[in-house]
Write a protein that holds these residues in place. Structure first.
Motif, mmCIF file in Angstrom:
data_model
loop_
_atom_site.group_PDB
_atom_site.id
_atom_site.type_symbol
_atom_site.label_atom_id
_atom_site.label_comp_id
_atom_site.label_asym_id
_atom_site.label_seq_id
_atom_site.Cartn_x
_atom_site.Cartn_y
_atom_site.Cartn_z
ATOM 1 N N LYS A 58 0.838 -1.204 0.000
ATOM 2 C CA LYS A 58 0.000 0.000 0.000
ATOM 3 C C LYS A 58 0.868 1.246 0.000
ATOM 4 O O LYS A 58 0.560 2.247 -0.661
ATOM 5 N N ARG A 59 1.966 1.196 0.734
ATOM 6 C CA ARG A 59 2.888 2.332 0.792
ATOM 7 C C ARG A 59 3.579 2.551 -0.552
ATOM 8 O O ARG A 59 3.791 3.692 -0.978
ATOM 9 N N ILE A 60 3.944 1.471 -1.213
ATOM 10 C CA ILE A 60 4.561 1.577 -2.545
ATOM 11 C C ILE A 60 3.576 2.213 -3.523
ATOM 12 O O ILE A 60 3.926 3.128 -4.279
ATOM 13 N N ASN A 61 2.342 1.714 -3.482
ATOM 14 C CA ASN A 61 1.326 2.236 -4.397
ATOM 15 C C ASN A 61 1.012 3.696 -4.113
ATOM 16 O O ASN A 61 0.813 4.503 -5.024
ATOM 17 N N ARG A 62 0.998 4.042 -2.833
ATOM 18 C CA ARG A 62 0.696 5.421 -2.450
ATOM 19 C C ARG A 62 1.811 6.371 -2.897
ATOM 20 O O ARG A 62 1.554 7.487 -3.348
ATOM 21 N N LYS A 63 3.056 5.916 -2.803
ATOM 22 C CA LYS A 63 4.190 6.778 -3.158
ATOM 23 C C LYS A 63 4.372 6.917 -4.661
ATOM 24 O O LYS A 63 4.645 8.005 -5.178
ATOM 25 N N TYR A 64 4.205 5.802 -5.395
ATOM 26 C CA TYR A 64 4.520 5.812 -6.826
ATOM 27 C C TYR A 64 3.282 5.731 -7.722
ATOM 28 O O TYR A 64 3.377 5.977 -8.921
ATOM 29 N N GLY A 65 2.151 5.345 -7.134
ATOM 30 C CA GLY A 65 0.965 5.171 -7.959
ATOM 31 C C GLY A 65 1.075 3.956 -8.859
ATOM 32 O O GLY A 65 0.395 3.848 -9.877
ATOM 33 N N ILE A 66 1.970 3.024 -8.487
ATOM 34 C CA ILE A 66 2.247 1.837 -9.288
ATOM 35 C C ILE A 66 2.264 0.624 -8.370
ATOM 36 O O ILE A 66 2.826 0.674 -7.281
ATOM 37 N N GLY A 67 1.661 -0.471 -8.821
ATOM 38 C CA GLY A 67 1.590 -1.659 -7.979
ATOM 39 C C GLY A 67 2.327 -2.872 -8.514
ATOM 40 O O GLY A 67 2.229 -3.958 -7.946
ATOM 41 N N GLN A 68 3.094 -2.700 -9.592
ATOM 42 C CA GLN A 68 3.823 -3.833 -10.162
ATOM 43 C C GLN A 68 5.308 -3.498 -10.287
ATOM 44 O O GLN A 68 5.669 -2.445 -10.826
ATOM 45 N N VAL A 69 6.133 -4.415 -9.785
ATOM 46 C CA VAL A 69 7.589 -4.208 -9.786
ATOM 47 C C VAL A 69 8.246 -5.337 -10.571
ATOM 48 O O VAL A 69 7.993 -6.516 -10.312
ATOM 49 N N VAL A 70 9.099 -4.971 -11.525
ATOM 50 C CA VAL A 70 9.743 -5.944 -12.410
ATOM 51 C C VAL A 70 11.242 -5.929 -12.178
ATOM 52 O O VAL A 70 11.845 -4.872 -11.946
ATOM 53 N N GLU A 71 11.847 -7.120 -12.225
ATOM 54 C CA GLU A 71 13.307 -7.227 -12.157
ATOM 55 C C GLU A 71 13.797 -8.075 -13.326
ATOM 56 O O GLU A 71 13.141 -9.040 -13.730
ATOM 57 N N LEU A 72 14.959 -7.702 -13.863
ATOM 58 C CA LEU A 72 15.547 -8.396 -15.004
ATOM 59 C C LEU A 72 17.031 -8.608 -14.746
ATOM 60 O O LEU A 72 17.741 -7.669 -14.382
ATOM 61 N N SER A 73 17.512 -9.831 -14.942
ATOM 62 C CA SER A 73 18.933 -10.114 -14.744
ATOM 63 C C SER A 73 19.730 -9.703 -15.982
ATOM 64 O O SER A 73 19.163 -9.298 -17.001
ATOM 65 N N LYS A 74 21.033 -9.819 -15.901
ATOM 66 C CA LYS A 74 21.840 -9.621 -17.100
ATOM 67 C C LYS A 74 21.546 -10.760 -18.069
ATOM 68 O O LYS A 74 21.001 -11.801 -17.698
ATOM 69 N N ILE A 75 21.889 -10.566 -19.318
ATOM 70 C CA ILE A 75 21.608 -11.554 -20.356
ATOM 71 C C ILE A 75 22.879 -12.331 -20.665
ATOM 72 O O ILE A 75 23.948 -11.750 -20.847
ATOM 73 N N HIS A 76 22.752 -13.646 -20.693
ATOM 74 C CA HIS A 76 23.865 -14.525 -21.039
ATOM 75 C C HIS A 76 23.739 -14.934 -22.498
ATOM 76 O O HIS A 76 22.686 -15.411 -22.919
ATOM 77 N N TYR A 77 24.827 -14.736 -23.263
ATOM 78 C CA TYR A 77 24.827 -15.100 -24.680
ATOM 79 C C TYR A 77 25.757 -16.284 -24.913
ATOM 80 O O TYR A 77 26.817 -16.381 -24.303
ATOM 81 N N GLU A 78 25.339 -17.164 -25.787
ATOM 82 C CA GLU A 78 26.173 -18.290 -26.196
ATOM 83 C C GLU A 78 25.822 -18.609 -27.638
ATOM 84 O O GLU A 78 24.778 -19.183 -27.934
ATOM 85 N N LYS A 79 26.697 -18.148 -28.560
ATOM 86 C CA LYS A 79 26.455 -18.300 -29.996
ATOM 87 C C LYS A 79 25.110 -17.669 -30.371
ATOM 88 O O LYS A 79 24.925 -16.484 -30.178
ATOM 89 N N ASN A 80 24.156 -18.451 -30.864
ATOM 90 C CA ASN A 80 22.867 -17.890 -31.293
ATOM 91 C C ASN A 80 21.794 -18.026 -30.222
ATOM 92 O O ASN A 80 20.604 -17.914 -30.510
#
Length: 214
Positions: free
Chosen positions: A152-174
């Motif tokens: 509720k505090r997050i939503n009240r402060k940012y007006g947003i209720g969804q939080v996304v996280e993304l790791s670094k990307i690992h590449y191996e050939k294609n």
């Protein structure tokens, strides 16, 4: 001396081109996850998310044990990995192709040097992205990881209720792989791996592997 200087300039120029292409691929894949996997920005209504600027791994290595190369098999058969067993084409390739085995082992062995994601390079229609540091996000939940009315505090402060996280990307050939997670409340969210394959110069989703859901 002139030839050496010229060679150094060529190496520097080539490395800059390589970095630019890698960065371009990174944001292409991040954007695919946000739009095609998580389906943000797919409706006429504008979506809004908080994006963790720099991913911090919270899993143990054993939590990632999808493939056991020593025994040439998939290690778990439970709800967490149900998607991989539905994708029989990928499963057969995983057990057959060394390159797929290696990329999954690499993904689950390297937890350092996560990049800071530049939100301005994520160009998705109908999606407002606001960055938030991992420390700031964690502060809403306290040292024990839980605090009353945190969301509720997050939503009240940012007006947003969804939080996304993304790791670094690992590449191996294609091939490429990345972890994603989306949280939207105490018992709301999911996370997992996306495996990409580059076919005819275009990145395509090869499979997704569920890690958790609440």
């Amino acid at each position: 001396m002139h030839n050496v200087r010229k060679l150094l300039l060529i190496i520097l120029f080539t490395s800059q081109l390589s970095f630019s292409q890698a960065e371009k691929d990174d944001y292409k894949l991040y954007s695919i996850i946000l739009s095609d996997i998580l389906e943000f920005g797919k409706t006429s209504k504008k979506d809004s998310i908080l994006l963790i600027e720099k991913y911090e791994n919270q899993f143990k290595k054993s939590d990632y044990e999808i493939f056991d190369p020593k025994y040439d098999s998939v290690t778990k058969l439970d709800y967490s990995f149900v998607s991989i067993y539905k994708d029989t084409v990928f499963l057969k390739r995983l057990l057959k192709e060394q390159i797929l085995k290696k990329i999954i082992v690499d993904l689950t062995s390297d937890f350092k040097n996560y990049p800071k994601i530049k939100t301005d390079l994520l160009n998705i229609n109908n999606l407002f992205i606001q960055p938030i540091s991992s420390e700031k996000f964690s502060s809403f939940f306290g040292k024990k990881g839980w605090r009353k009315n945190s969301w509720k505090r997050i939503n009240r402060k940012y007006g947003i209720g969804q939080v996304v996280e993304l790791s670094k990307i690992h590449y191996e050939k294609n091939l490429a792989s990345v972890y994603f997670g989306v949280r939207c409340g105490g018992l709301c969210g999911n996370g997992g791996f996306v495996i990409f394959e580059k076919i005819n110069g275009q990145w395509e989703i090869l499979t997704t592997i569920n890690m958790w859901e609440s």
